[in-house]
Write a protein that holds these residues in place. Sequence first.
Motif, PDB file in Angstrom:
ATOM      1  N   GLY A 124       0.834  -1.195   0.000  1.00  0.00           N
ATOM      2  CA  GLY A 124       0.000   0.000   0.000  1.00  0.00           C
ATOM      3  C   GLY A 124       0.864   1.239   0.000  1.00  0.00           C
ATOM      4  O   GLY A 124       2.091   1.163  -0.002  1.00  0.00           O
ATOM      5  N   ARG A 125       0.195   2.377  -0.005  1.00  0.00           N
ATOM      6  CA  ARG A 125       0.917   3.653   0.010  1.00  0.00           C
ATOM      7  C   ARG A 125       0.819   4.234   1.412  1.00  0.00           C
ATOM      8  O   ARG A 125      -0.253   4.283   1.999  1.00  0.00           O
ATOM      9  CB  ARG A 125       0.354   4.605  -1.024  1.00  0.00           C
ATOM     10  CG  ARG A 125       0.632   4.080  -2.437  1.00  0.00           C
ATOM     11  CD  ARG A 125       0.220   5.023  -3.543  1.00  0.00           C
ATOM     12  NE  ARG A 125       0.768   6.346  -3.516  1.00  0.00           N
ATOM     13  CZ  ARG A 125       1.991   6.703  -3.917  1.00  0.00           C
ATOM     14  NH1 ARG A 125       2.816   5.781  -4.369  1.00  0.00           N
ATOM     15  NH2 ARG A 125       2.380   7.955  -3.888  1.00  0.00           N
ATOM     16  N   ALA A 126       1.974   4.659   1.923  1.00  0.00           N
ATOM     17  CA  ALA A 126       2.026   5.223   3.268  1.00  0.00           C
ATOM     18  C   ALA A 126       2.995   6.389   3.291  1.00  0.00           C
ATOM     19  O   ALA A 126       3.839   6.527   2.410  1.00  0.00           O
ATOM     20  CB  ALA A 126       2.471   4.148   4.263  1.00  0.00           C
ATOM     21  N   LEU A 127       2.867   7.233   4.304  1.00  0.00           N
ATOM     22  CA  LEU A 127       3.788   8.348   4.479  1.00  0.00           C
ATOM     23  C   LEU A 127       5.094   7.834   5.078  1.00  0.00           C
ATOM     24  O   LEU A 127       5.091   7.142   6.088  1.00  0.00           O
ATOM     25  CB  LEU A 127       3.192   9.391   5.423  1.00  0.00           C
ATOM     26  CG  LEU A 127       2.171  10.346   4.829  1.00  0.00           C
ATOM     27  CD1 LEU A 127       1.598  11.236   5.912  1.00  0.00           C
ATOM     28  CD2 LEU A 127       2.789  11.200   3.731  1.00  0.00           C
ATOM     29  N   VAL A 128       6.190   8.172   4.405  1.00  0.00           N
ATOM     30  CA  VAL A 128       7.521   7.798   4.904  1.00  0.00           C
ATOM     31  C   VAL A 128       8.423   9.023   4.788  1.00  0.00           C
ATOM     32  O   VAL A 128       8.121   9.972   4.072  1.00  0.00           O
ATOM     33  CB  VAL A 128       8.125   6.606   4.108  1.00  0.00           C
ATOM     34  CG1 VAL A 128       7.266   5.369   4.264  1.00  0.00           C
ATOM     35  CG2 VAL A 128       8.311   6.956   2.654  1.00  0.00           C
ATOM     36  N   ASP A 129       9.536   8.979   5.492  1.00  0.00           N
ATOM     37  CA  ASP A 129      10.492  10.081   5.402  1.00  0.00           C
ATOM     38  C   ASP A 129      11.062  10.154   3.993  1.00  0.00           C
ATOM     39  O   ASP A 129      11.297   9.138   3.337  1.00  0.00           O
ATOM     40  CB  ASP A 129      11.623   9.893   6.408  1.00  0.00           C
ATOM     41  CG  ASP A 129      11.162  10.084   7.837  1.00  0.00           C
ATOM     42  OD1 ASP A 129      10.151  10.788   8.027  1.00  0.00           O
ATOM     43  OD2 ASP A 129      11.795   9.521   8.741  1.00  0.00           O
ATOM     44  N   TYR A 130      11.288  11.359   3.533  1.00  0.00           N
ATOM     45  CA  TYR A 130      11.836  11.593   2.205  1.00  0.00           C
ATOM     46  C   TYR A 130      13.256  11.038   2.107  1.00  0.00           C
ATOM     47  O   TYR A 130      14.031  11.103   3.050  1.00  0.00           O
ATOM     48  CB  TYR A 130      11.838  13.099   1.915  1.00  0.00           C
ATOM     49  CG  TYR A 130      12.634  13.479   0.714  1.00  0.00           C
ATOM     50  CD1 TYR A 130      12.187  13.145  -0.561  1.00  0.00           C
ATOM     51  CD2 TYR A 130      13.832  14.160   0.837  1.00  0.00           C
ATOM     52  CE1 TYR A 130      12.926  13.489  -1.674  1.00  0.00           C
ATOM     53  CE2 TYR A 130      14.571  14.517  -0.263  1.00  0.00           C
ATOM     54  CZ  TYR A 130      14.116  14.174  -1.524  1.00  0.00           C
ATOM     55  OH  TYR A 130      14.842  14.503  -2.613  1.00  0.00           O
ATOM     56  N   GLY A 131      13.576  10.472   0.963  1.00  0.00           N
ATOM     57  CA  GLY A 131      14.944  10.043   0.693  1.00  0.00           C
ATOM     58  C   GLY A 131      15.204   8.561   0.848  1.00  0.00           C
ATOM     59  O   GLY A 131      16.318   8.108   0.614  1.00  0.00           O
ATOM     60  N   HIS A 132      14.216   7.777   1.219  1.00  0.00           N
ATOM     61  CA  HIS A 132      14.427   6.331   1.340  1.00  0.00           C
ATOM     62  C   HIS A 132      14.515   5.694  -0.044  1.00  0.00           C
ATOM     63  O   HIS A 132      13.733   6.015  -0.943  1.00  0.00           O
ATOM     64  CB  HIS A 132      13.292   5.677   2.129  1.00  0.00           C
ATOM     65  CG  HIS A 132      13.366   5.929   3.595  1.00  0.00           C
ATOM     66  ND1 HIS A 132      14.317   5.391   4.408  1.00  0.00           N
ATOM     67  CD2 HIS A 132      12.584   6.700   4.403  1.00  0.00           C
ATOM     68  CE1 HIS A 132      14.128   5.786   5.644  1.00  0.00           C
ATOM     69  NE2 HIS A 132      13.088   6.608   5.670  1.00  0.00           N
ATOM     70  N   ARG A 133      15.440   4.783  -0.190  1.00  0.00           N
ATOM     71  CA  ARG A 133      15.592   4.050  -1.461  1.00  0.00           C
ATOM     72  C   ARG A 133      14.801   2.753  -1.392  1.00  0.00           C
ATOM     73  O   ARG A 133      14.444   2.295  -0.308  1.00  0.00           O
ATOM     74  CB  ARG A 133      17.066   3.750  -1.713  1.00  0.00           C
ATOM     75  CG  ARG A 133      17.915   5.000  -1.825  1.00  0.00           C
ATOM     76  CD  ARG A 133      19.301   4.655  -2.362  1.00  0.00           C
ATOM     77  NE  ARG A 133      20.158   5.820  -2.421  1.00  0.00           N
ATOM     78  CZ  ARG A 133      20.127   6.717  -3.389  1.00  0.00           C
ATOM     79  NH1 ARG A 133      19.270   6.594  -4.371  1.00  0.00           N
ATOM     80  NH2 ARG A 133      20.944   7.749  -3.379  1.00  0.00           N
ATOM     81  N   ALA A 134      14.563   2.180  -2.551  1.00  0.00           N
ATOM     82  CA  ALA A 134      13.857   0.890  -2.608  1.00  0.00           C
ATOM     83  C   ALA A 134      14.630  -0.132  -1.776  1.00  0.00           C
ATOM     84  O   ALA A 134      15.848  -0.208  -1.835  1.00  0.00           O
ATOM     85  CB  ALA A 134      13.732   0.433  -4.045  1.00  0.00           C
ATOM     86  N   GLY A 135      13.908  -0.884  -0.962  1.00  0.00           N
ATOM     87  CA  GLY A 135      14.531  -1.877  -0.096  1.00  0.00           C
ATOM     88  C   GLY A 135      14.804  -1.374   1.307  1.00  0.00           C
ATOM     89  O   GLY A 135      15.150  -2.154   2.195  1.00  0.00           O
ATOM     90  N   SER A 136      14.661  -0.059   1.545  1.00  0.00           N
ATOM     91  CA  SER A 136      14.877   0.499   2.884  1.00  0.00           C
ATOM     92  C   SER A 136      13.766   0.039   3.818  1.00  0.00           C
ATOM     93  O   SER A 136      12.614  -0.114   3.415  1.00  0.00           O
ATOM     94  CB  SER A 136      14.869   2.023   2.845  1.00  0.00           C
ATOM     95  OG  SER A 136      15.886   2.511   2.020  1.00  0.00           O
ATOM     96  N   LYS A 137      14.131  -0.157   5.082  1.00  0.00           N
ATOM     97  CA  LYS A 137      13.137  -0.537   6.077  1.00  0.00           C
ATOM     98  C   LYS A 137      12.631   0.723   6.770  1.00  0.00           C
ATOM     99  O   LYS A 137      13.415   1.585   7.161  1.00  0.00           O
ATOM    100  CB  LYS A 137      13.749  -1.513   7.083  1.00  0.00           C
ATOM    101  CG  LYS A 137      14.089  -2.840   6.453  1.00  0.00           C
ATOM    102  CD  LYS A 137      14.564  -3.828   7.470  1.00  0.00           C
ATOM    103  CE  LYS A 137      14.854  -5.141   6.736  1.00  0.00           C
ATOM    104  NZ  LYS A 137      15.295  -6.187   7.629  1.00  0.00           N
ATOM    105  N   VAL A 138      11.317   0.806   6.894  1.00  0.00           N
ATOM    106  CA  VAL A 138      10.678   1.954   7.522  1.00  0.00           C
ATOM    107  C   VAL A 138       9.596   1.452   8.474  1.00  0.00           C
ATOM    108  O   VAL A 138       9.220   0.286   8.448  1.00  0.00           O
ATOM    109  CB  VAL A 138      10.039   2.901   6.468  1.00  0.00           C
ATOM    110  CG1 VAL A 138      11.087   3.559   5.608  1.00  0.00           C
ATOM    111  CG2 VAL A 138       9.021   2.174   5.627  1.00  0.00           C
TER     112      VAL A 138
END
Length: 196
Positions: free
Chosen positions: A108-122
Amino acid sequence: MRGTKRVRQLLWRWRSNPLRRHDDVVEAWIVLVVWLVIAIGGTLTGLLTAHAADASFARLRHERHAVRAVVVATTAPTSGVGIEAGTPYDRVRATVRWTATDGSTHTGRALVDYGHRAGSKVVVWLNSKEQPTTQPPTASAAAAEAACLGTAAAVAFGGLAFAAGRLTQWRLDQRRYDQWGREWDQVGPQWRRKTT
């Protein structure tokens, strides 16, 4: 002695006076009632609003939970302008994947901190239906916001009560002006004869 004089000045509307009219007594009671309504009603309104807001925030904290997710696509700003860290706009919507409590995988789509690359854990927040949502306010932030909402409700209630009192006083003033006009219409001609 001086304090007694001050009290008498404050209570002048209730003292017997040959020039006091019925409208003066009514106005005195209106002023007293309006201030009581502002003090008591405003306080109750503020407390009830703050309690309701705090209960709503507590329900949000109870219903929402955090899960670890993986960013599927690199996040980028939605506009052409760069985003500075620490601003209210340093979070963007990104596609994330997470494992639900039943073990199934969801995307799904969620708010995450800007600048995370694909594969980053949030960390993303989910509601009771396991759908992405915003983080609920912390207990201290919720208490501060509930206090602000309660204060705003109390001030708004007090403002409405004050406006209603002023409107009533204005109507009494209009009635007095009309009464003075009628009385002058009766007395005025007698004075004119004496002055001419």
